[in-house]
Motif scaffolding. Structure first.
Motif, mmCIF file in Angstrom:
data_model
loop_
_atom_site.group_PDB
_atom_site.id
_atom_site.type_symbol
_atom_site.label_atom_id
_atom_site.label_comp_id
_atom_site.label_asym_id
_atom_site.label_seq_id
_atom_site.Cartn_x
_atom_site.Cartn_y
_atom_site.Cartn_z
ATOM 1 N N ASP A 26 36.409 77.152 -195.749
ATOM 2 C CA ASP A 26 36.486 77.068 -194.292
ATOM 3 C C ASP A 26 35.113 77.321 -193.665
ATOM 4 N N ASP A 27 34.145 76.532 -194.104
ATOM 5 C CA ASP A 27 32.747 76.782 -193.735
ATOM 6 C C ASP A 27 32.106 75.486 -193.229
ATOM 7 N N PHE A 28 32.420 75.117 -191.975
ATOM 8 C CA PHE A 28 31.863 73.887 -191.425
ATOM 9 C C PHE A 28 30.342 73.964 -191.309
ATOM 10 N N GLU A 29 29.799 75.145 -191.073
ATOM 11 C CA GLU A 29 28.350 75.282 -190.897
ATOM 12 C C GLU A 29 27.576 74.844 -192.135
ATOM 13 N N SER A 30 28.161 75.033 -193.320
ATOM 14 C CA SER A 30 27.464 74.622 -194.538
ATOM 15 C C SER A 30 27.478 73.101 -194.711
ATOM 16 N N PHE A 31 28.473 72.446 -194.129
ATOM 17 C CA PHE A 31 28.586 70.993 -194.246
ATOM 18 C C PHE A 31 27.854 70.275 -193.116
ATOM 19 N N GLU A 71 26.205 61.114 -178.571
ATOM 20 C CA GLU A 71 26.754 61.701 -177.352
ATOM 21 C C GLU A 71 27.161 63.156 -177.554
ATOM 22 N N ILE A 72 27.388 63.536 -178.802
ATOM 23 C CA ILE A 72 27.681 64.931 -179.124
ATOM 24 C C ILE A 72 26.849 65.339 -180.336
ATOM 25 N N GLY A 73 26.541 66.613 -180.439
ATOM 26 C CA GLY A 73 25.845 67.127 -181.597
ATOM 27 C C GLY A 73 26.833 67.537 -182.676
ATOM 28 N N VAL A 74 26.346 67.708 -183.879
ATOM 29 C CA VAL A 74 27.233 68.048 -184.990
ATOM 30 C C VAL A 74 27.946 69.374 -184.747
ATOM 31 N N ASP A 75 27.294 70.303 -184.056
ATOM 32 C CA ASP A 75 27.902 71.608 -183.818
ATOM 33 C C ASP A 75 29.047 71.558 -182.817
ATOM 34 N N GLU A 76 29.172 70.432 -182.087
ATOM 35 C CA GLU A 76 30.248 70.296 -181.110
ATOM 36 C C GLU A 76 31.529 69.730 -181.710
ATOM 37 N N ILE A 77 31.453 69.236 -182.939
ATOM 38 C CA ILE A 77 32.604 68.562 -183.535
ATOM 39 C C ILE A 77 33.821 69.472 -183.644
ATOM 40 N N PRO A 78 33.711 70.713 -184.161
ATOM 41 C CA PRO A 78 34.919 71.552 -184.263
ATOM 42 C C PRO A 78 35.610 71.781 -182.919
ATOM 43 N N ARG A 79 34.815 72.063 -181.890
ATOM 44 C CA ARG A 79 35.417 72.302 -180.562
ATOM 45 C C ARG A 79 36.097 71.055 -180.045
ATOM 46 N N LEU A 80 35.405 69.914 -180.138
ATOM 47 C CA LEU A 80 35.974 68.674 -179.612
ATOM 48 C C LEU A 80 37.221 68.283 -180.393
ATOM 49 N N TRP A 81 37.187 68.506 -181.692
ATOM 50 C CA TRP A 81 38.355 68.215 -182.525
ATOM 51 C C TRP A 81 39.571 68.992 -182.025
ATOM 52 N N ASN A 82 39.381 70.282 -181.826
ATOM 53 C CA ASN A 82 40.500 71.126 -181.406
ATOM 54 C C ASN A 82 41.016 70.735 -180.025
#
Length: 500
Positions: free
Chosen positions: A128-133, A375-386
């Motif tokens: 459960d480590d999105f930051e590493s990916f 339009e979004i950065g990689v770090d925004e993906i978890p928030r946008l997904w949820n």
């Protein structure tokens, strides 16, 4: 120039086809190395496998875009070719023109990064480590956008990447189909929610993996899977790999949900049935390769229009009862209901019910596009997904492993999720057409699947890539591609099941 009559092609055609066969065989080797990486390779083998796949990708690219290929294509331009020969030249020309401007080094780098990402994604999901990916995902995006710029600098990068998987179905046409489903599916799901009707949910407790594996193997045998040309294994994300001589199925096992492994197995069987139905005398040629825009229709047809029907459960239930303890009193109607329950609260796409599945696909396409387009950065993906899970399905994952890390696809590329929904649309249209010719329910009820296989081979598989996507659908069904059959099928089925 082309004709229906056979002709003696120029020497350039033979040279062109011989080169393409070599490229195809390298790609096949790469695919099976990828299968091995996901199924049997020890974890420590990942660095070497990445370099192996990178070398194969670079070599096949060099062979495809060699100047000789351009010369042979030019010599075939005005040659008297029959329709299949002309279609082969068209397909090879599309690949040649699409890839010739992409540097060899970039091709090699993309293959290596994609292969390395497989293990990194598996570890990130497990922990459960999105930051590493995330840095790997960002690197793959940047390389993919760079490649898109070489292919067509005038087009948006996302559209170029979309054409990797759907080269003959314009993205505007795909968006029309999506708009129809956006308008039709959520209201139907709302009606089901408001009905208050609960369908049977008979599977409780835990089921040994060995029992589930035996059940899935029995299902493959029941459907007519050729074990001489295939095998069943497990993988973190179910998939099929193969050709007309060797089409391998994978599934995965959840201790508390044997229906998940079973439906995944039937789904991947559908993919394998397409591969095994291709012409053996055209192996490694365009006429012996699948139209990938159609592939998902075969898996969705077998999963939903066969495996989720009441006639299937009338025939297959004794096999399930033989392999899973505690279900001697289960009825075909209860098994049918269990296979078709609508549960919007589900977090996982590959475990989703037949309707909400498409909302999972749509949210991925939207995030995919926004990320590729910057339009979004990689770090925004978890928030946008949820946020999109909440908007579309009314549920939010507790972890990224159940959210944006659940799919393997972003480990190797982008703009490919549309094909899953397209597959359901085409499957429903094929289902309507085959029922004009065959008593499908009667055949399924008797466990007689050979006529269904033969119909699909005659109308879809044997054509290979002779036709482009919409033309193939029309050749197979007699009508232009439309989402109307899926909408009609879904509404009729679920209105009856839920008493709407």
């Amino acid at each position: 120039m082309s004709t229906d009559d056979a002709s003696d092609p120029p020497a350039a055609y033979d040279d062109l086809l011989d080169r393409y066969r070599r490229v195809s065989n390298l790609r096949q080797a790469s695919m099976f190395l990828n299968w091995d990486q996901q199924v049997t390779m020890p974890e420590g083998g990942a660095p070497g496998r990445a370099r192996q796949l990178s070398s194969i990708s670079a070599t096949s690219h060099e062979l495809l875009v060699d100047d000789e290929v351009g010369g042979w294509l030019a010599d075939c331009e005005d040659a008297a070719l029959d329709d299949e020969q002309a279609a082969s030249v068209r397909e090879i020309r599309r690949e040649y023109e699409r890839n010739r401007s992409v540097p060899d080094e970039l091709v090699e780098q993309l293959a290596e990064v994609g292969s390395e990402n497989q293990q990194i994604w598996q570890d990130a999901k497990a922990e459960d480590d999105f930051e590493s990916f995330a840095p790997r995902l960002e690197k793959l995006r940047d390389l993919s956008v760079e490649r898109a710029g070489h292919i067509d600098p005038e087009k948006p990068a996302y559209e170029v990447l979309y054409e990797d998987g759907q080269p003959t179905l314009p993205i505007e046409r795909m968006e029309e189909l999506f708009e129809t489903l956006r308008a039709e599916i959520p209201p139907l799901v709302d009606e089901i929610r408001e009905s208050g009707t609960d369908l049977a949910a008979p599977f409780e407790g835990e089921y040994p993996e060995a029992d589930q594996r035996a059940l899935c193997a029995a299902a493959l045998d029941f459907l007519g899977y050729d074990r001489d040309r295939g095998r069943l294994d497990s993988a973190p994300h179910p998939f099929m790999a193969g050709n007309q001589f060797d089409a391998r199925v994978t599934t995965r096992y959840k201790p508390d949900d044997p229906m998940d492994a079973l439906t995944a197995t039937v789904h991947e069987f559908g993919h394998a049935s397409y591969q095994l139905g291709l012409r053996q005398d055209r192996y490694a040629e365009p006429m012996g390769q699948p139209r990938y825009s159609i592939h998902e229709s075969q898996s969705r047809f077998w999963e939903n229009h066969v495996g989720r029907t009441k006639p299937f459960w009338e025939a297959f239930l004794p096999t399930l009862q033989e392999h899973l303890d505690g279900h001697d009193d289960l009825t075909p109607q209860e098994a049918y209901e269990a296979a078709n329950r609508i549960y919007p609260e589900n977090l996982i796409r590959v475990e989703a019910d037949e309707l909400t599945y498409h909302m999972h696909v749509i949210l991925r396409c939207e995030i995919d596009r926004a990320f590729v387009q910057g339009e979004i950065g990689v770090d925004e993906i978890p928030r946008l997904w949820n946020e999109k899970m909440d908007d579309y399905l009314g549920v939010v994952p507790d972890t990224d492993s159940e959210g944006c890390l659940q799919d393997i696809h972003w480990a190797s590329g982008f703009a490919g999720f549309q094909g899953y929904t397209l597959g359901s649309v085409v499957a429903a249209q094929l289902d309507a057409a085959i029922r004009e010719d065959l008593d499908v329910d009667g055949l399924v009820r008797e466990g007689e699947f050979e006529p269904i296989h033969e119909w699909m081979t005659e109308h879809v598989h044997r054509h290979g890539r002779r036709y482009e996507t919409e033309e193939l659908v029309e050749v197979a069904t007699g009508e232009p591609l439309t989402a109307a059959y899926f909408v009609e099928y879904a509404r009729e089925k679920f209105e009856e099941l839920y008493g709407l």
